[in-house]
Structures are given as C-alpha cells and as structure tokens.
Design an enzyme around this catalytic site. Structure first.
Site, PDB file in Angstrom:
ATOM      1  N   SER A  50      -1.070  -7.297  -7.070  1.00 47.44           N
ATOM      2  CA  SER A  50      -0.230  -6.417  -7.882  1.00 47.44           C
ATOM      3  C   SER A  50      -0.551  -4.981  -7.532  1.00 47.44           C
ATOM      4  O   SER A  50      -1.595  -4.695  -6.950  1.00 47.44           O
ATOM      5  CB  SER A  50      -0.503  -6.651  -9.372  1.00 47.44           C
ATOM      6  OG  SER A  50      -1.820  -6.248  -9.703  1.00 47.44           O
ATOM      7  N   PHE A 115      -6.178  -6.746  -9.442  1.00 43.59           N
ATOM      8  CA  PHE A 115      -5.735  -5.723 -10.376  1.00 43.59           C
ATOM      9  C   PHE A 115      -6.321  -4.386  -9.941  1.00 43.59           C
ATOM     10  O   PHE A 115      -7.515  -4.284  -9.678  1.00 43.59           O
ATOM     11  CB  PHE A 115      -6.210  -6.083 -11.794  1.00 43.59           C
ATOM     12  CG  PHE A 115      -5.675  -5.189 -12.880  1.00 43.59           C
ATOM     13  CD1 PHE A 115      -4.342  -4.827 -12.916  1.00 43.59           C
ATOM     14  CD2 PHE A 115      -6.517  -4.729 -13.889  1.00 43.59           C
ATOM     15  CE1 PHE A 115      -3.848  -4.020 -13.930  1.00 43.59           C
ATOM     16  CE2 PHE A 115      -6.035  -3.924 -14.913  1.00 43.59           C
ATOM     17  CZ  PHE A 115      -4.690  -3.565 -14.929  1.00 43.59           C
ATOM     18  N   ILE A 146     -10.859  -6.987  -8.550  1.00 47.13           N
ATOM     19  CA  ILE A 146     -10.526  -5.614  -8.872  1.00 47.13           C
ATOM     20  C   ILE A 146     -10.255  -4.872  -7.571  1.00 47.13           C
ATOM     21  O   ILE A 146     -11.089  -4.872  -6.662  1.00 47.13           O
ATOM     22  CB  ILE A 146     -11.664  -4.920  -9.657  1.00 47.13           C
ATOM     23  CG1 ILE A 146     -12.006  -5.723 -10.921  1.00 47.13           C
ATOM     24  CG2 ILE A 146     -11.281  -3.490  -9.996  1.00 47.13           C
ATOM     25  CD1 ILE A 146     -10.851  -5.896 -11.884  1.00 47.13           C
ATOM     26  N   LYS A 147      -9.088  -4.245  -7.485  1.00 49.63           N
ATOM     27  CA  LYS A 147      -8.725  -3.516  -6.268  1.00 49.63           C
ATOM     28  C   LYS A 147      -9.347  -2.119  -6.320  1.00 49.63           C
ATOM     29  O   LYS A 147      -9.053  -1.328  -7.217  1.00 49.63           O
ATOM     30  CB  LYS A 147      -7.201  -3.413  -6.139  1.00 49.63           C
ATOM     31  CG  LYS A 147      -6.535  -4.748  -5.853  1.00 49.63           C
ATOM     32  CD  LYS A 147      -5.022  -4.637  -5.813  1.00 49.63           C
ATOM     33  CE  LYS A 147      -4.525  -4.050  -4.520  1.00 49.63           C
ATOM     34  NZ  LYS A 147      -3.044  -4.135  -4.401  1.00 49.63           N
ATOM     35  N   VAL A 148     -10.195  -1.838  -5.333  1.00 50.39           N
ATOM     36  CA  VAL A 148     -10.898  -0.559  -5.230  1.00 50.39           C
ATOM     37  C   VAL A 148     -10.381   0.173  -4.000  1.00 50.39           C
ATOM     38  O   VAL A 148     -10.399  -0.393  -2.901  1.00 50.39           O
ATOM     39  CB  VAL A 148     -12.419  -0.780  -5.117  1.00 50.39           C
ATOM     40  CG1 VAL A 148     -13.141   0.540  -4.874  1.00 50.39           C
ATOM     41  CG2 VAL A 148     -12.955  -1.468  -6.368  1.00 50.39           C
TER      42      VAL A 148
END
Length: 885
Positions: A50, A115, A146-148
C-alpha cells in the site's frame, strides 16, 4: 479483479519458480466482500503493498469509510494523521488476515502486507524508529511490514528495527549502492538480534527496488534510435539481484541462515509500464527470479495472467545487464545522477501524495462534522434539482476553479472578481498575526483601557457585532460597543456609556471614505484628540490610512486588498475587535481553517458543506423559494444579521436575489407560503411540522460557539456558490453607490418630498410571494427593538409574508442592495421619529440628525425611482396600525 480467473494462473507459475506476486493496491471493499481472500485462495496474489496514493484514491473514491470517519469526527478534533492511521490500520489488519493462509503455509516466508511511514520523518532516524515500533505494535499482526524510506536515515534505522523484531520493507531504492546499504542494515539487525539471544525465525524484510521510473528518465536523455532505450531499468534491477545473490551467500549469511534467518528479498516496485511502446508486462517478465517479490498494479497483474511467458533470470541475463550498464556512460548517462534524482523526486512525490491524503482526510472529517443532516434528495420539492446541481458543480469544476482563483467560474469579465477571492485563504494568512494581536490587546488592558468603540459600517461592523454577541468579554479585557449609525440619540447613548480617557476607538473602513465612519471619527476626535486612543483598520492607500498618520493613531492595521468588505470577517476587520475582548483567536481560526478544508477541492460538492449549502440556496431561489428563513440557536442568534448582509448584498442584483429572514420567531406551517426555504443550525421543535407540511428544511449541525469561525467561512463559501448557481457575480454591489449618491444630493440641497401614501394603503397592496421591509431610522436601543419586534410579528401574521427589519442607515450597506437590485417583490415602510437631540459633525455644514434625514430621504427617492411601493410613517402610528384589533 475477481477470483474467477482460470486455473492456469501465471502467478501460480511465478510462485513455483520462487517469485511472489503481490498486488500494489488496497481498498476496503476488497476485504469486506471477500475479494482479496478469494484472490489469495486462487493463487492470484500472495502479498500486498500500500502507499498514500492508493489510500487517497480509496478514501476519495468511495463512501466505504464514511461511517468510520464519522465516528472519528464525533470524538472531536482528531489530527488527520492519527485518523489516517486508525482507518488504514483496519484495512492493513484485514489484508493481513486474508493473507494469513499464505503466511502459515510458507512458514512466514510470504503472505505479507506493508504499511508506509509518513514522509515527514524520512530524514529522522530516531523518529523513524519510534513510529515504526508504534505502528508495528498497533497493527498487531505477524505478517505486516513497515515501509521505511531508503534514505540514509531510514537505512540507519533498519538494524535497530530488525533487532527488535519489526518486519521492514525498505522502500524507494533506485541505486544499487542504496540497495547494498539496505541489505547491510538488515544483516546487522539480524546479527544484533542473534547476539542478544533472540530468535531469528519470524523476522522478515523486503527491499523495494523501483524499476520503470529509471527508464522514464534515462530514455529522455537518449536519442530515439538508441539501442539502450528501455533497457537501463531492467539492467539496474538485475544488477541489484546479482548483488543480492552475492550478499546472501557465504559464511556470514550461512551463520544467520542456520539460526533460522530469511533473506531480505528484493521487491520489484514500479512495475507498471509507463511507455506504451513497451510491453505492458516488461518489468515483470524480465525480472522473474527466486527469492524475489513483484508487486503489481491491478492492470499489470491482469496482463501478467493473460500473457506472461515465464523466463527465469539466468547468468546470461545478468551478464547482459552488466554490459548495458557499462554502455551508459559512453551514451552520456550518469546513472548515479539519475538514481539520486529519482530518490529526490520519489520523496517529494511521496510527501505530496501524503499531504494530499491527509488534506483529504481532514476535509472529510471537517465535512462530516459540518455537513447538513438533511440529505439533499430529501428536501421537499427541490431535492432532485439540488442533486443535479451538485453533479453539475463537479462536472464544471466550480469548487476547484474557485480555489484556483479562476474568475470564469462566475463570469468571463474579471472586474470585481479576479481580485475578490483572497478571503478563501484568510484563515491561514491571518494565523501569523495572532501573537501580535494578543500581545497588543493585552497591553491596552494593562494600560487601563476599559472600553473599545468600533466606528464602522456594513462588513466592518457586523462581524465584530456578532463576535461580541457570541463571546463574553474575557476577564480584564475591554468591553466592545459597535457604533454603526448616524442616529444622534444612539451616538449620544454610546458616549454616555464610556469614559473617553479609558476608551480605545477602532475606526474601521475598507475604502477609508465611508461617510458614517468618517463623521463619527471626526466627532470623537474633537472630543478626545489623542492619537494613542485611536486604532485604524483599513486597506493600504486609503484616505483613512493617511488620516491615521496625520493624527498619530496608536496603531494601524492594513488588510490585504483581495476581498470585499462582507467577506472580511476573518481579517483584521473581525480579528482586531475580537482580540480586544479576549476571544480565543486560535480557536476562531481553527474552526475557519477546518471549514475551509472541508470546502476545498478534494471532496465532491455533495460532501462539501459550503457547496452543498450554496446549491440548496441557489436551487431554492430558482424554484421561487427565495426567502431564506434562518433558524438559529440562542448561542449563534446574532449570526443572522451578518448572514443577512452577506447573502442579500451578494445575491440581490440584476433582478435576482435571496432575501434572508433573520430573527423571525417560527410560526405554524400555515403562516408560510411556497416561497420559503428554512435553514436551521441545530434543532427546533417546529422543524418537523414544517417538513411534514412540505416546506424545504435544511438542517445544519450546531457546531457550538467555539466554531463561529467555521460558520463565517461556510456561509461565505456557500454564498459564492449560490452566486454561481444564479448566474451573478456575488462579489460586486452595483446598486449600493446609488444610496450614497442620493444622500449627497440631498445634502447638497436637492429636495425630496417626504410625503407618502398612508401606510395602511401601502400595506393593503402586499401580495403572496412578496416581502415587507421595515426601514427604521431610529436609535437601535432596547425600546425601539421591542416596539419593532411587536410590529413585525403582527404584520407577518396579518399579511402572511416575510417581514424584515433594517436599521438605517446601516441597512443601506446590507439589504439595500437587494431592495434595489433584486427581485421587484418588496414593499417598504420607512419608520421615523423625532430626534430629541442633535449633534454637530466637526467640519461639516450638517449635523448627525440632518445626515440621517438625508440618508432616509435619499433612499426614499431611490426606492421610488425603481417603482417600488413605499410609505413613510411615524413609529407611533405604525405601532397603532399593527396592533389594532
């Protein structure tokens, strides 16, 4: 995309060779309908990504989130980011549950949903770590990443997060060197975790390497005949895969793998083909390889299942990639510069998308709090016309064009349009002025001032009057008196109520030449010629600014010039008096900014509280319901007189217009004809009866006194939209000057016959569909207001038409425009009385009483000139007529 795809899915074949097909899309109905679960069951997808753009489209493109956003809005003022997290987290959890079978079947190697962190912290390692921890714990699912962002600061956060057990998808990787840094960060995290005695199984990570955008930039730098066009992106990604093979092999990796570690899989992102000359699956078919993920938009996923031929990446492909990359410098391509540029552009686009997402959420929250309770389609007799109008407003982009400053939304002629839209951004523009205003007002209170007298007319006085009526004076601050009259009795009463030595006079006029304001200024200046006691609020370059400097005024506030007086409530014209009485200025602008967001271009007109109200008022007027009857709660009762000026002066021209009916006690349905529209803020026991009788009623939620600023903005925006619906310019006032010219003519010696037909004769001509206006040239005090209220109620019940009351001369700056320029359905009664006293105006050959009389006679002549029925009567006589059995 449905789940009834053929059994021989190409995506199943990708899984068989070790690549995971993920969907780069999410929308709530995919979860609630079971569509995603079916896609997972059929082997169409094994994961999901996403991003803000995806969520923004999902939120803007459906009503699936309305109930949840309404519940969030009901809790009060929630930050847009927290609202986004709350809404999006539910979708991410739902997707994780749908993908859990894949996660379980693969022992945690696949079946993930990711996310994204907010872009504002992309360059802050500590903030990245803290927010990634929080979101991972909040989501509470093992198959979430978790998208970093792959900035140096984001990569620096990676070892810490992996060591703590947070699954990470490091994203926005364009350069192989950046990928190498991400891989190193992952390995360090695993090593720290292993050294701490923590388990490695269950820890997962991806490195999102962006593909197609590289070709977009490189191709633009190559001649059309170059054999390198369309090859750089794939070569760059294949080189990254080669480095993956090298990094995740050998003793260092084998030690971690033996402890249960999974490799950090390359995830091919940006796989949609941008150049139509290339295959629509180019960036999938060329990058099939074990231990990779390919995340695809819906169209690409459909194309893959339709015609992908599996070709797993070979050593020859890797060699070819090295050859392509080696050829780029000779062709003038600096790939490092390209990838640096793409990262910068990616971060900027990410931030812009995220800002748009949060703005959309903020608008939805504000609109949910502010929008009409009554659905437009349910408004009696005109619901379908309103629905059609809302569709047309969107089709013509009226709201967006208004915010763009496009005067053609109203007229091809820019006159009094192109420079009249600055009010749209006043809430934000005035915010920096608040600290100075507060400090200044507090210093005046500390210096012993106890009263502020505002000398102004129309837009300069009505908003301050409303603000003072709605808000109590804060302890220790100044009491405010608004003096918008030439009546000598009222001026005398105000003078008697103050101590000149402890009073600040706020002289307020946009033009700087308003005769009433200038006369009052001269009067009080002769009584108290101390410059420090005078505050000037005007526009730059006005005569009043020059006079302020000449007289040494204590303070001069100069407003922007790109809005008209009746749209000035949230400028210095409203904020200066508000500061003097100690209003919470931040709260005032908070409400206004929230409403401005709700009225912005991000929502459909049906969701836009200002556009919706404007469409209702406009369509009601077109249907003959041009008597806008305001039903206001006690806490906002004073707002009506401001709405009256705004709507009447903005719409009453060229034979069109809406008559606001303010402060009229509601009667039974039988008291009203088919020319009424009722707009209520909050509830009232009579509204249900009116609706049952077929009268259109629009109910707006009562936001409370705190949100007065919101109502100022809502009605300004609505009035602008109403003007567009009616086909008029809502920002000019072509007939107002007539009253001024008529007054000057009388003062210059022109004779006007003050005799008129008997009031009863004129009243007998009032017919259904018309209105009666009482034009009171009287002191606006408790006694006259009580008398006029009794007269008004009696005449309404007798004539069965709306009866309005306007005090002269201030109505000349308000409903006077509608009286002369609007529909010819008004009947007018001038109400006069003897002045028991009079006062000189310094430097003028006339007194206040003579000026007031000239204004009354001038308007009498103007109304007669339009052929209107008008009578002139003494207050005592009219009271006898109205209350006669």
């Amino acid at each position: 995309m449905t789940s009834d795809a053929p059994i021989s899915l190409r995506t199943r074949e990708l899984v068989a060779v070790g690549q995971s097909p993920w969907l780069d899309f999410i929308r709530r109905d995919m979860l609630t309908s079971g569509e995603l679960a079916a896609m997972v069951h059929d082997g169409l997808v094994t994961g999901l990504t996403s991003n803000p753009t995806i969520f923004e489209k999902a939120l803007a493109g459906s009503d699936q989130y309305d109930a949840q956003l309404a519940a969030i809005a009901a809790r009060g003022h929630v930050r847009p980011y927290e609202a986004f997290v709350e809404v999006a987290a539910d979708d991410i959890r739902g997707a994780a549950r749908a993908l859990r079978p894949v996660y379980d079947a693969t022992g945690g190697r696949d079946g993930y949903v990711s996310f994204e962190l907010p872009p504002a912290i992309a360059n802050d390692t500590a903030a990245t770590i803290a927010e990634a921890r929080r979101l991972f714990a909040l989501l509470g699912q093992p198959n979430v990443m978790i998208k970093v962002p792959g900035t140096p600061e984001g990569i620096a956060a990676l070892p810490v997060l992996i060591a703590e057990g947070v699954n990470v998808n490091i994203t926005l990787l364009f350069a192989v060197a950046a990928y190498e840094g991400a891989a190193e960060g992952y390995l360090q995290g695993l090593e720290r975790r292993l050294a701490a005695g923590l388990p490695l199984p269950g820890i997962a990570a991806c490195a999102s390497f962006f593909v197609s955008r590289v070709d977009t930039v490189v191709d633009a730098q190559l001649p059309e005949t170059s054999g390198l066009r369309g090859r750089a992106a794939v070569a760059n990604a294949r080189h990254a895969y080669r480095r993956f093979q090298e990094i995740f092999s050998g003793p260092r990796w084998e030690r971690l793998a033996a402890a249960g570690a999974q490799p950090q899989r390359p995830l091919w992102a940006s796989t949609g083909t941008k150049n139509p000359a290339y295959s629509d699956i180019l960036y999938v078919e060329t990058l099939v390889a074990p231990y990779t993920v390919s995340t695809m938009p819906e169209a690409t996923l459909t194309a893959v299942n339709d015609h992908l031929a599996i070709h797993t990446m070979t050593p020859a492909d890797l060699a070819d990639a090295a050859a392509v990359l080696g050829s780029l410098p000779a062709a003038g391509i600096d790939l490092s510069a390209v990838t640096d540029r793409l990262l910068a552009e990616g971060l900027a686009a990410f931030a812009a998308d995220f800002d748009r997402l949060l703005s959309g959420i903020e608008a939805r929250l504000a609109a949910t709090r502010a929008n009409a309770i009554t659905p437009p389609g349910s408004i009696a007799t005109i619901g379908s016309a309103i629905d059609a109008r809302l569709v047309k407003l969107d089709a013509d982009r009226i709201v967006a064009r208004a915010w763009e400053g496009d005067h053609t939304a109203w007229s091809p002629d820019p006159t009094e349009l192109a420079d009249r839209l600055g009010w749209l951004r006043l809430p934000a523009r005035m915010r920096p002025e608040l600290p100075g205003l507060r400090e200044w007002a507090s210093s005046l209170a500390s210096d012993g001032y106890r009263h502020a007298v505002l000398l102004g007319m129309g837009g300069s006085s009505l908003a301050p009057e409303v603000i003072r009526a709605v808000h109590a004076v804060a302890p220790g601050m100044l009491e405010l008196l608004v003096l918008d009259t030439t009546d000598p009795v009222q001026i005398h009463e105000a003078e008697q109520a103050i101590d000149l030595e402890r009073t600040i006079f706020v002289v307020s006029s946009k033009s700087g030449g308003t005769i009433e304001t200038r006369s009052q200024f001269d009067y009080f200046w002769e009584k108290h010629p101390r410059g420090a006691s005078y505050v000037i609020v005007t526009d730059p370059g006005s005569p009043l600014e020059a006079l302020a400097h000449e007289r040494g005024a204590g303070r001069v506030f100069l407003n922007p010039t790109d809005f008209g007086g009746r749209y000035s409530a949230l400028s210095f014209y409203g904020l200066v008096p508000a500061a003097l009485i100690g209003v919470d200025l931040d709260a005032l602008l908070d409400g206004a900014e929230e409403m401005a967001s709700a009225c912005g271009p991000l929502l459909s007109s049906a969701r836009n509280p200002g556009a919706l109200l404007g469409a209702v008022m406009g369509e009601a007027a077109l249907a003959g319901r041009n008597k806008l009857t305001l039903v206001l709660p006690d806490g906002l009762a004073a707002l009506g007189v401001w709405i009256e000026q705004l709507v009447a002066e903005s719409t009453g021209k060229h034979g069109k217009g809406i008559l606001p009916v303010d402060d009229e006690p509601l009667g039974p349905p039988s008291a009203y004809g088919p020319d009424r529209l009722f707009v209520a803020i909050g509830g009232h026991p009579m509204l249900d009866e009116l609706e049952k009788a077929g009268h259109p009623v629009l109910r707006l939620p009562y936001l409370g006194q705190r949100d007065l600023g919101a109502e100022f903005f809502r009605w300004e925006f609505a009035t602008a939209i109403t003007g567009q619906v009616l086909g008029i310019n809502p920002f000019d006032q072509p007939n107002v000057q007539e009253a001024k010219d008529a007054t000057n003519a009388v003062l210059a010696g022109e004779t006007v016959d003050g005799a008129s037909p008997p009031a009863e004769t004129v009243l007998a001509t009032v017919a259904p569909g018309e209105y009666l206006a009482l034009l009171a040239y009287l002191p606006r005090n408790a006694q006259t207001m009580t008398d006029l209220a009794a007269i008004r109620a009696a005449l309404r019940d007798w004539l069965r038409v709306p009866v309005t009351v306007g005090f002269g001369p201030r109505y000349l700056h308000s409903t006077g425009q509608l009286h002369k320029g609007g529909p010819a359905n008004g009947v007018f009664i001038q109400v006069v009385t003897e002045d028991p006293l009079d006062m000189e105006i310094p430097g003028k050959p006339y007194t206040f009483g003579q000026l007031k009389a000239a204004q009354a006679l001038g308007d009498l002549a103007s109304l007669r000139g339009y052929g209107h029925r008008v009578a002139r009567v003494h207050l005592r006589e009219l009271l006898e007529i109205a209350t006669r059995p």
